[in-house]
Design a protein around this motif. Sequence first.
Motif, PDB file in Angstrom:
ATOM      1  N   LYS A  72     -30.998  35.307  57.250  1.00  0.00           N
ATOM      2  CA  LYS A  72     -30.546  34.146  56.482  1.00  0.00           C
ATOM      3  C   LYS A  72     -31.727  33.426  55.834  1.00  0.00           C
ATOM      4  O   LYS A  72     -31.639  32.954  54.695  1.00  0.00           O
ATOM      5  N   GLU A  75     -32.710  35.272  52.735  1.00  0.00           N
ATOM      6  CA  GLU A  75     -31.644  35.592  51.792  1.00  0.00           C
ATOM      7  C   GLU A  75     -31.990  35.208  50.355  1.00  0.00           C
ATOM      8  O   GLU A  75     -31.843  36.012  49.419  1.00  0.00           O
ATOM      9  N   SER A  76     -32.443  33.985  50.142  1.00  0.00           N
ATOM     10  CA  SER A  76     -32.784  33.536  48.787  1.00  0.00           C
ATOM     11  C   SER A  76     -33.943  34.340  48.219  1.00  0.00           C
ATOM     12  O   SER A  76     -33.966  34.647  47.016  1.00  0.00           O
ATOM     13  N   ARG A 114     -19.800  36.602  52.140  1.00  0.00           N
ATOM     14  CA  ARG A 114     -21.179  36.123  51.971  1.00  0.00           C
ATOM     15  C   ARG A 114     -21.739  36.524  50.610  1.00  0.00           C
ATOM     16  O   ARG A 114     -22.400  35.719  49.937  1.00  0.00           O
ATOM     17  N   LYS A 118     -22.815  33.583  48.064  1.00  0.00           N
ATOM     18  CA  LYS A 118     -24.238  33.462  47.752  1.00  0.00           C
ATOM     19  C   LYS A 118     -24.596  34.039  46.384  1.00  0.00           C
ATOM     20  O   LYS A 118     -25.737  33.909  45.940  1.00  0.00           O
ATOM     21  N   TYR A 120     -24.682  37.311  45.329  1.00  0.00           N
ATOM     22  CA  TYR A 120     -25.583  38.472  45.373  1.00  0.00           C
ATOM     23  C   TYR A 120     -25.564  39.210  44.037  1.00  0.00           C
ATOM     24  O   TYR A 120     -24.493  39.498  43.484  1.00  0.00           O
TER      25      TYR A 120
END
Length: 207
Positions: A72, A75-76, A114, A118, A120
């Motif tokens: 996590k 993630e960015s 997710r 987010k 992706y």
Amino acid sequence: MKRTFILILGVMAVVAVLFINASEPEAGYGVGDYAADFKLPNTNGKMVSMSDYNSAKGFVIIFTCNTCPYAKAYESRIIDLDKEYADKGFPVIAINPNDVSQQPGDSMDEMKKRANNKGYTFPYLRDDSQEVTKAFGASKTPHVYVLNKESAGKYKVEFIGAIDNSPNDPTDVSETYVEDAINAILAGSTPAITEKRAIGCTIKWKS
């Protein structure tokens, strides 16, 4: 007393071997090896292989998941890697290897949520059999492999390990191992650093 002590040591040794076997994969690729292609399901319902990317110069293969705090935290940065390097020929392919019986939060349904939440920009694949993960030799989430596509079907491992030197706080990053490796390959050079120990959660292997 001596026999009891020896018996205890024997039992401890067996338990240790079983624990190691349950928590670590067999040895996988090393730097300089050639990775085999794979075909795994994406969160959009399609199957994904490296051979799908005709114009790719290489790949950033990242074994990661929904549930690990380290995953996590990265993630960015993983999203930023794809945004920075996909157009330069090095797209990210993320693979979730965790056994869902141990980590229900890593199911395909949860992965879809997710990826959507987010935003992706890269495929997020499930390795239910864990065979691809074992072939690579990944042991943590996240665990990164930078591959150089030398020719069709030839994917040379150029870097293995951590994304950078700050697993928790992106503002403390002072060494960018994956970026440096990709930049070196794009410049026609060999990465100065080819391995850095991955920091993350242990992959949850099927028993």
